[in-house]
Design an enzyme around this catalytic site. Structure first.
Site, mmCIF file in Angstrom:
data_model
loop_
_atom_site.group_PDB
_atom_site.id
_atom_site.type_symbol
_atom_site.label_atom_id
_atom_site.label_comp_id
_atom_site.label_asym_id
_atom_site.label_seq_id
_atom_site.Cartn_x
_atom_site.Cartn_y
_atom_site.Cartn_z
ATOM 1 N N ALA A 10 74.833 90.563 -30.498
ATOM 2 C CA ALA A 10 73.657 91.408 -30.258
ATOM 3 C C ALA A 10 72.428 90.563 -29.932
ATOM 4 O O ALA A 10 72.158 89.559 -30.585
ATOM 5 C CB ALA A 10 73.387 92.288 -31.476
ATOM 6 N N ASN A 37 76.620 102.727 -24.887
ATOM 7 C CA ASN A 37 75.656 103.420 -25.729
ATOM 8 C C ASN A 37 74.334 103.624 -24.980
ATOM 9 O O ASN A 37 74.201 103.245 -23.820
ATOM 10 C CB ASN A 37 75.456 102.622 -27.026
ATOM 11 C CG ASN A 37 75.186 103.509 -28.218
ATOM 12 O OD1 ASN A 37 74.502 104.515 -28.104
ATOM 13 N ND2 ASN A 37 75.722 103.125 -29.364
ATOM 14 N N HIS A 45 65.634 86.582 -8.402
ATOM 15 C CA HIS A 45 64.596 86.251 -7.429
ATOM 16 C C HIS A 45 64.474 84.739 -7.321
ATOM 17 O O HIS A 45 64.761 84.013 -8.280
ATOM 18 C CB HIS A 45 63.268 86.881 -7.850
ATOM 19 C CG HIS A 45 63.369 88.368 -7.974
ATOM 20 N ND1 HIS A 45 63.274 89.193 -6.882
ATOM 21 C CD2 HIS A 45 63.603 89.168 -9.043
ATOM 22 C CE1 HIS A 45 63.434 90.445 -7.283
ATOM 23 N NE2 HIS A 45 63.626 90.454 -8.585
#
Length: 192
Positions: free
Chosen positions: A164, A89, A119
């Site tokens: 989600a 999406n 990092h």
């Protein structure tokens, strides 16, 4: 730490700290991002053009794959491998310094970030501009929910659902849903 482009690419492939500022690496990124720019500039009615560009952008694109623009990738998707029937999406962001392998029948919600690069924790190393990157694997039939974040080295098992808005720092088992950070062992999945 000074290194040649060959050494930087070798260290990248090994998941070790490398210098991403090598001119050859930067030129590859620019070249690939030109195609990505064209993809994001297509009109909704240009489905054929989108399919053509997707085939040029991605390292591999199986049958019936689609990414809703805008799509963001720092190597233009050039290290992204899609199986068949993959749908992503709006606003998929892939930090594809290392490779991202997506199996068949995978759904990716809006605003998902898949980041292969990281990092150093030590500020002295961060100041050097060095980074590392580790491949990410998403198994067949997985569903990555809206706003999820997959970090370097994560493997999402076949059939898994990433709820989600949840980050994944570690591998998830089959059909796992992450809990809120810290409530189930630092984000480890709960098997269904």
């Amino acid at each position: 730490m000074k290194m040649t482009e060959t050494e930087a690419r070798t260290r990248l492939a090994e998941g070790r700290l490398y210098d991403p500022g090598q001119e050859g690496i930067l030129e590859e990124q620019r070249r690939r991002m030109e195609i990505l720019y064209d993809y994001n500039a297509t009109r909704p009615s240009e489905t054929g053009r989108r399919a053509e560009l997707l085939g040029k952008m991605l390292a591999e694109a199986g049958e019936n794959c689609y990414i809703e623009p805008p799509f963001h990738a720092n190597f233009g998707g050039g290290h992204v491998h899609f199986g068949n029937n993959v749908y992503a999406n709006f606003n998929l962001t892939v930090v594809d310094d290392a490779h991202v392998y997506v199996g068949d029948d995978v759904q990716i919600g809006p605003n998902v970030t898949i980041a292969t690069a990281g990092h150093p924790l030590d500020p002295a190393y961060r100041r050097t501009g060095m980074q590392f990157a580790v491949d990410i694997h998403i198994g067949d039939g997985a569903w990555i929910g809206a706003g999820s974040i997959l970090l370097p080295g994560v493997s999402v098992g076949a059939g898994s659902v990433i709820g989600a808005g949840h980050p994944r720092r570690r591998a998830g088992g089959r059909k796992s849903l992450p809990g809120a950070p810290g409530d189930r062992g630092e984000g480890q999945g709960v098997l269904l």
